[in-house]
Design a protein around this motif. Sequence first.
Motif, PDB file in Angstrom:
ATOM      1  N   GLY A 133      17.699 -12.921  -2.864  1.00 40.97           N
ATOM      2  CA  GLY A 133      19.132 -13.170  -3.017  1.00 40.97           C
ATOM      3  C   GLY A 133      19.824 -13.265  -1.670  1.00 40.97           C
ATOM      4  O   GLY A 133      19.910 -12.275  -0.932  1.00 40.97           O
ATOM      5  N   ALA A 134      20.320 -14.454  -1.357  1.00 39.50           N
ATOM      6  CA  ALA A 134      20.961 -14.673  -0.053  1.00 39.50           C
ATOM      7  C   ALA A 134      22.132 -13.711   0.163  1.00 39.50           C
ATOM      8  O   ALA A 134      22.328 -13.219   1.275  1.00 39.50           O
ATOM      9  N   HIS A 135      22.902 -13.426  -0.885  1.00 39.35           N
ATOM     10  CA  HIS A 135      24.041 -12.516  -0.744  1.00 39.35           C
ATOM     11  C   HIS A 135      23.585 -11.126  -0.286  1.00 39.35           C
ATOM     12  O   HIS A 135      24.263 -10.493   0.518  1.00 39.35           O
ATOM     13  N   ASN A 136      22.443 -10.670  -0.781  1.00 40.93           N
ATOM     14  CA  ASN A 136      21.908  -9.369  -0.352  1.00 40.93           C
ATOM     15  C   ASN A 136      21.390  -9.424   1.080  1.00 40.93           C
ATOM     16  O   ASN A 136      21.613  -8.506   1.872  1.00 40.93           O
ATOM     17  N   LEU A 137      20.690 -10.501   1.404  1.00 39.91           N
ATOM     18  CA  LEU A 137      20.132 -10.655   2.747  1.00 39.91           C
ATOM     19  C   LEU A 137      21.237 -10.766   3.793  1.00 39.91           C
ATOM     20  O   LEU A 137      21.165 -10.141   4.855  1.00 39.91           O
TER      21      LEU A 137
ATOM     22  N   HIS B  40      17.762 -30.491 -22.616  1.00 40.23           N
ATOM     23  CA  HIS B  40      18.244 -30.139 -21.275  1.00 40.23           C
ATOM     24  C   HIS B  40      17.158 -29.383 -20.502  1.00 40.23           C
ATOM     25  O   HIS B  40      17.342 -28.217 -20.145  1.00 40.23           O
ATOM     26  N   PRO B  41      16.034 -30.050 -20.253  1.00 44.98           N
ATOM     27  CA  PRO B  41      14.960 -29.346 -19.545  1.00 44.98           C
ATOM     28  C   PRO B  41      15.364 -29.035 -18.101  1.00 44.98           C
ATOM     29  O   PRO B  41      16.062 -29.814 -17.450  1.00 44.98           O
ATOM     30  N   LEU B  42      14.936 -27.880 -17.648  1.00 50.45           N
ATOM     31  CA  LEU B  42      15.194 -27.461 -16.276  1.00 50.45           C
ATOM     32  C   LEU B  42      13.892 -27.458 -15.495  1.00 50.45           C
ATOM     33  O   LEU B  42      12.823 -27.269 -16.055  1.00 50.45           O
ATOM     34  N   ARG B  43      14.019 -27.635 -14.194  1.00 54.28           N
ATOM     35  CA  ARG B  43      12.883 -27.509 -13.291  1.00 54.28           C
ATOM     36  C   ARG B  43      13.240 -26.472 -12.228  1.00 54.28           C
ATOM     37  O   ARG B  43      14.388 -26.382 -11.799  1.00 54.28           O
TER      38      ARG B  43
ATOM     39  N   LEU C 194      19.195 -24.751  -7.379  1.00 55.27           N
ATOM     40  CA  LEU C 194      19.679 -24.713  -6.007  1.00 55.27           C
ATOM     41  C   LEU C 194      20.784 -23.694  -5.766  1.00 55.27           C
ATOM     42  O   LEU C 194      21.226 -23.509  -4.637  1.00 55.27           O
ATOM     43  N   HIS C 195      21.234 -23.054  -6.818  1.00 54.88           N
ATOM     44  CA  HIS C 195      22.327 -22.099  -6.698  1.00 54.88           C
ATOM     45  C   HIS C 195      22.255 -21.144  -7.885  1.00 54.88           C
ATOM     46  O   HIS C 195      21.666 -21.455  -8.911  1.00 54.88           O
TER      47      HIS C 195
ATOM     48  N   VAL D  95      17.828 -21.852   0.190  1.00 59.23           N
ATOM     49  CA  VAL D  95      17.487 -22.764   1.297  1.00 59.23           C
ATOM     50  C   VAL D  95      18.595 -22.812   2.349  1.00 59.23           C
ATOM     51  O   VAL D  95      18.333 -22.625   3.540  1.00 59.23           O
ATOM     52  N   LYS D  96      19.814 -23.063   1.936  1.00 50.81           N
ATOM     53  CA  LYS D  96      20.922 -23.216   2.893  1.00 50.81           C
ATOM     54  C   LYS D  96      21.108 -21.958   3.738  1.00 50.81           C
ATOM     55  O   LYS D  96      21.243 -22.029   4.961  1.00 50.81           O
TER      56      LYS D  96
END
Length: 188
Positions: A135-139, A32-35, A40-41, A158-159
């Motif tokens: 961290g989008a939640h902090n921003l 299960h390699p990740l990149r 994205l989340h 990104v979103k």
Amino acid sequence: MDKPIIAVDMDDTICQLVKRAIYHNNINFPTHPLRYEDMLHWDTSHLRHPESTHDVFYGRPGLFEELELYDEYVVEEMEKLNQAYDLIIVTAAEPRTVVEKWNWLQKHMPFITADQFITCKRKYLLGFDLLIDDGAHNLIAAHDLGRKVLCIPHPWNVKEREQYGFPLMSTWHGAKEYIDRMLETVNA
């Protein structure tokens, strides 16, 4: 007059956490390699091996001490910010990772003192003039309170950065001068 307060996140802002966690994931779970680009989340459970829980992915003992610097400019620019502003490091941490994060800071940025190191997940509760974070939640929380923010761009924000139009900083090269311009209204 007091100096403006700059709050700086650690993970994936001044050091590379996700890339290092991916490195260990790919060694331990080669099926299960990740990149980095796939992250994205914050919830990556659908990408990881079933045995690679959040605690396994981020819980490797010593992980937070072995992280690489964000880039080759971060130490010099953080030192400049530390001299010019009231700089605080604000990082989300679990009790077992606090010492590792502190050790990392002392190894790479020994000019940061203990009274500048704050562990806190709800960063918006702190008083600062500028938050530098990935961290989008902090921003979003800081932005909604009318505070200045600076986003470190990554696939997982990104979103939100497109939606909110956060100012971006993809390298620490020239960060002090960029931040000086952002904070001119605070200093006036």
